[in-house]
Design an enzyme around this catalytic site. Structure first.
Site, PDB file in Angstrom:
ATOM      1  CB  CYS A 160      -0.910  -0.029   1.222  1.00 14.92           C
ATOM      2  SG  CYS A 160      -1.917   1.439   1.400  1.00 14.92           S
ATOM      3  CB  CYS A 163      -0.697   2.609   4.094  1.00 14.62           C
ATOM      4  SG  CYS A 163      -2.041   1.862   3.189  1.00 14.62           S
ATOM      5  CG  ASP A 164       3.065   1.124   4.487  1.00 16.28           C
ATOM      6  OD1 ASP A 164       2.583   1.623   5.519  1.00 16.28           O
ATOM      7  OD2 ASP A 164       2.850  -0.042   4.126  1.00 16.28           O
TER       8      ASP A 164
END
Ligand code: NDP
Length: 337
Positions: A160, A163-164
């Site tokens: 992701c 997200c990261d």
């Protein structure tokens, strides 16, 4: 908190409007519904809206994040009417819309479905007695299945970028895959200042032409004909072992992150357990009205295979809900029986 898209929240804040959008908790042990939708992605949310608007008492159950894959898509640029919107912002709009019509049960996992009249859907929290069930369970990220992938997941291995990605600003990472996801996500990483290289097992990307052009413009390198054999590191990703599958030559490169975007596996465990027929590719087999082989059980969205687009999932969700409405008014199984 987080119940509304930021843009809408800011607009209503400017007008000092009352904030009243939230997902209410329910402590009911048993819920009766005409239609239980399993899955709160674009297909499920759209089916919820259409089902309720057709007069069906409809509920949506979602075990993870509402919005499914879209929630973790950096930017969406092909949803008609919205030139460019963040995936999470689009999901918030859809959820806010769906909540106008249906009860959503988030963070609730379906453990079992018992077909019959009614169909009983049991979650970790309660039972739902349903006339019909729509499986809109989507598809999950595919894994490389190489040593180091699982043990370093969350320690440099990620599925992701939204997200990261920010954690890797100024750092060197690779992106595994050669489809639309890998290219879109590599562009996103580059945009936020990550030093990204795509590693693809074939000699040609299978992404859309305009994405490949953007890739060239961004100067993101692509290593072709190459497979990731191992992800290594003590406690966090430090290097990857690569193998050129034409020359068989191996080499190791130092990276701090490995992003993986190599497609999806359909989430069909529940379907399989109750005997829903699957296609050769493992997706749910369905007719043009989204009926499965089991009476009262329907499917929509990525779990059916095909183009995995937000609009197609939403379109199929609406089709399925309308077909369910028509079937409940005029049951095909009674005509056949
Ligand atoms: P795809 O199935 O299209 O592509 C998967 C890629 O990963 C392929 O290049 C495949 O290689 C590679 N791959 C698969 N398994 C492995 C493996 N074990 N090891 C190494 N590489 C592997 O998946 P996507 O997630 O890219 O896209 C899914 C759907 O979502 C598509 O329909 C796509 O169009 C859509 N999408 C659209 C976007 C947009 O319009 N902006 C953005 C993102 C997705 P190979 O080519 O060799 O098979």
């Amino acid at each position: 908190m987080g119940a509304q898209p930021e843009e809408l929240f800011m607009l209503s804040l400017e007008k000092l409007e009352q904030q009243n959008v939230y997902i209410p908790e329910s402590d009911a042990e048993e819920v009766e519904a005409d239609l239980v939708v399993i899955g709160g992605g674009p297909a499920g949310l759209t089916a919820g809206i259409y089902g309720a608007r057709a007069g069906l008492n409809t509920v949506i159950i979602e075990r993870d994040a509402l919005g499914g894959q879209v929630a973790s898509t950096p930017t969406v640029e092909n949803f008609p009417g919205l030139t460019q919107i963040g995936g999470k912002a689009l999901v918030d709009l859809m959820v806010t819309h769906a909540l106008e019509y249906v009860n959503i049960f988030p963070g609730e996992e379906v453990m079992k479905i018992d077909p019959g009249e009614p169909i009983v859907v049991s979650t970790n929290r309660r039972h739902f007695k349903a006339k019909t069930v729509l499986l809109a369970t989507g598809a999950a990220h595919r894994h490389l299945n190489v040593p180091g992938e699982n043990s370093l997941s969350g320690h440099g291995v990620s599925y992701c970028t939204t997200c990261d990605g920010p954690l890797f600003k100024g750092k060197k990472v690779i992106m595994a895959g050669g489809g639309d996801s890998a290219v879109t996500e590599a562009l996103h990483l580059k945009n936020i200042g990550v030093d990204v290289t795509i590693v693809h097992r074939k000699d040609k990307l299978r992404a859309q032409e305009h994405l490949i052009k953007n890739l060239e413009v961004s100067g993101i390198p692509v290593i072709y004909d190459t497979e990731i054999e191992q992800i290594k590191g003590r406690g966090k990703v430090e290097e990857v072992k690569l193998r050129n599958n034409r020359t068989n030559k191996k080499n190791t490169i130092k990276v701090e992150g490995v992003f993986i975007a190599i497609g999806y596996t359909p989430s069909v465990e529940l379907a399989r357990e109750i005997g829903v027929e699957l296609t050769d590719d493992g997706y749910i087999k369905h007719d043009s009205r989204h009926r499965t082989n089991i009476k009262g059980i329907y499917s929509a969205g990525d779990v059916e295979g095909g183009y995995k687009q937000i609009v197609t999932a939403a379109g199929h969700g609406s089709e399925a809900a309308l077909a369910i409405f028509e079937d409940l008014v005029n049951p095909y199984w009674k005509k056949e029986g």
